[in-house]
Write an enzyme that holds these catalytic residues in place. Sequence first.
Site, PDB file in Angstrom:
ATOM      1  N   ASP A 127       0.821  -1.209   0.000  1.00  0.00           N
ATOM      2  CA  ASP A 127       0.000   0.000   0.000  1.00  0.00           C
ATOM      3  C   ASP A 127       0.855   1.260   0.000  1.00  0.00           C
ATOM      4  O   ASP A 127       2.081   1.203   0.185  1.00  0.00           O
ATOM      5  CB  ASP A 127      -0.950  -0.003   1.211  1.00  0.00           C
ATOM      6  CG  ASP A 127      -0.244  -0.328   2.536  1.00  0.00           C
ATOM      7  OD1 ASP A 127       0.993  -0.360   2.565  1.00  0.00           O
ATOM      8  OD2 ASP A 127      -0.946  -0.534   3.527  1.00  0.00           O
ATOM      9  N   ASN A 138      -7.506  -2.462  14.316  1.00  0.00           N
ATOM     10  CA  ASN A 138      -8.911  -2.724  13.952  1.00  0.00           C
ATOM     11  C   ASN A 138      -9.023  -3.883  12.959  1.00  0.00           C
ATOM     12  O   ASN A 138     -10.076  -4.115  12.384  1.00  0.00           O
ATOM     13  CB  ASN A 138      -9.570  -1.460  13.378  1.00  0.00           C
ATOM     14  CG  ASN A 138      -8.934  -1.007  12.065  1.00  0.00           C
ATOM     15  OD1 ASN A 138      -8.018  -1.648  11.548  1.00  0.00           O
ATOM     16  ND2 ASN A 138      -9.421   0.092  11.519  1.00  0.00           N
ATOM     17  N   HIS A 146      -7.215  -4.257  10.132  1.00  0.00           N
ATOM     18  CA  HIS A 146      -6.917  -4.003   8.719  1.00  0.00           C
ATOM     19  C   HIS A 146      -5.622  -4.698   8.298  1.00  0.00           C
ATOM     20  O   HIS A 146      -4.697  -4.872   9.087  1.00  0.00           O
ATOM     21  CB  HIS A 146      -6.926  -2.509   8.377  1.00  0.00           C
ATOM     22  CG  HIS A 146      -5.779  -1.690   8.859  1.00  0.00           C
ATOM     23  ND1 HIS A 146      -5.940  -0.590   9.668  1.00  0.00           N
ATOM     24  CD2 HIS A 146      -4.446  -1.764   8.626  1.00  0.00           C
ATOM     25  CE1 HIS A 146      -4.767  -0.039   9.916  1.00  0.00           C
ATOM     26  NE2 HIS A 146      -3.829  -0.734   9.284  1.00  0.00           N
ATOM     27  N   GLU A 188      -9.753  -1.574   5.349  1.00  0.00           N
ATOM     28  CA  GLU A 188     -10.387  -1.257   6.621  1.00  0.00           C
ATOM     29  C   GLU A 188     -11.642  -2.119   6.826  1.00  0.00           C
ATOM     30  O   GLU A 188     -12.162  -2.695   5.861  1.00  0.00           O
ATOM     31  CB  GLU A 188     -10.792   0.226   6.623  1.00  0.00           C
ATOM     32  CG  GLU A 188      -9.623   1.200   6.488  1.00  0.00           C
ATOM     33  CD  GLU A 188      -8.879   1.426   7.818  1.00  0.00           C
ATOM     34  OE1 GLU A 188      -8.803   0.490   8.639  1.00  0.00           O
ATOM     35  OE2 GLU A 188      -8.384   2.539   8.013  1.00  0.00           O
TER      36      GLU A 188
HETATM   37  C1  GLP Z   1      -0.389   0.533   8.644  1.00  0.00           C
HETATM   38  C2  GLP Z   1      -0.074  -0.302   7.402  1.00  0.00           C
HETATM   39  C3  GLP Z   1      -0.302  -1.762   7.635  1.00  0.00           C
HETATM   40  C4  GLP Z   1       0.292  -2.176   8.958  1.00  0.00           C
HETATM   41  C5  GLP Z   1      -0.409  -1.455  10.066  1.00  0.00           C
HETATM   42  C6  GLP Z   1       0.079  -1.835  11.454  1.00  0.00           C
HETATM   43  O1  GLP Z   1      -1.625   1.103   8.656  1.00  0.00           O
HETATM   44  N1  GLP Z   1      -0.808   0.116   6.247  1.00  0.00           N
HETATM   45  O2  GLP Z   1       0.250  -2.494   6.557  1.00  0.00           O
HETATM   46  O3  GLP Z   1       0.159  -3.569   9.133  1.00  0.00           O
HETATM   47  O4  GLP Z   1      -0.198  -0.064   9.886  1.00  0.00           O
HETATM   48  O5  GLP Z   1       1.208  -1.108  11.783  1.00  0.00           O
HETATM   49  P1  GLP Z   1       2.175  -1.397  12.983  1.00  0.00           P
HETATM   50  O6  GLP Z   1       2.994  -2.568  12.566  1.00  0.00           O
HETATM   51  O7  GLP Z   1       3.004  -0.163  13.108  1.00  0.00           O
HETATM   52  O8  GLP Z   1       1.324  -1.675  14.157  1.00  0.00           O
END
Ligand code: GLP
Length: 241
Positions: free
Chosen positions: A67, A136, A138, A143
Site C-alpha cells: 500500500d 482494527n 486491517h 479497513e
Molecule cells: C499501517 C499499514 C499496515 C500495517 C499497520 C500496522 O496502517 N498500512 O500495513 O500492518 O499499519 O502497523 P504497525 O505494525 O506499526 O502496528
Amino acid sequence: MRFIQTKDYESLSKTAADILAAQVLLKPHCVLGLATGSSPEGLYQNLIEQYHQGKLDFSTVHTVNLDEYVGLPADHDQSYAYFMQDKLFSHINIPAQNTFLPNGLSDDIAAEGIRYDNLISKLGGIDMQLLGIGANGHIGFNEPDTHFPCGTHLVTLTEKTRQDNSRFFESIDLVPTHAVTMGIGTIMGAKRILLIASGENKAQIVKDAFFGPVTPQVPASILQLHPDVTIIADEKACTLL
Ligand code: GLP
C-alpha cells in the site's frame, strides 16, 4: 493456518526473517509482497544482517508493496516508498527497477489499481506476502467494511487508523485521509502469507481475527481461509488466547 508464538519482538523478527530468507534461498527469482509499519522493522534489520553476512542475495528478487498513502511523494519521509528505501532497499542488493509500490500520486487511482494488479500477474504472482495487522484488523489498508474488496483500490482511512498512524506524523491533521492498497483478493492470491503481530495493543485483534468468525468487519479474519498462512505473534500479542 500455522500459529507460532514467540517470546518477544526480537525472536518474532528473527523467526519471520528466517521464513522470508528461506523463500529467497529456495526461489531466487521470487516475488515478495512487503509491508510497512513498525512491526516489520526488526525483520528487515535481520534480513539486512543476513545479507551482510553473505547468506542472502536479492539481485533477482522482485518486491511489490501492499500500500501507499495518497498524496505523499516518494521523498516524503512518511511515504511508504521512503520507508522501504530507508529500512530495507538501500541496504541490500535489490535492483531499484525490481521494487514496486502502488502510485499514490496517480490522478486516476482506479486505473492505478488495475495497473498494479496486472503488474503483479505479469511478475507471476506473489510467492510470499508479508503482513502486519492494524488494531482494527486491517491488512494493507483494507479497513473494516461490509464486504471484502477484491483488487487494488482507493480507501478512505478510518479515524482509528489515522490516530494509530499519527505517531509517525507531527500532528493528526498531517496524516493522509486516503490510501491505495492491494485488495483482499490481491492478498489472498499470494501463494504463501506470513503475518506478524507484536505487543499488547494487538492482543484483542489477534484473538478476534484468527480465533473468531470470518467477517469483513475484521478484514484479517479472511486469512483463516487461505491454504498457506503462517501467523507469528509474540507473547504480549497472545495474552487473550
Ligand atoms: C499501517 C499499514 C499496515 C500495517 C499497520 C500496522 O496502517 N498500512 O500495513 O500492518 O499499519 O502497523 P504497525 O505494525 O506499526 O502496528
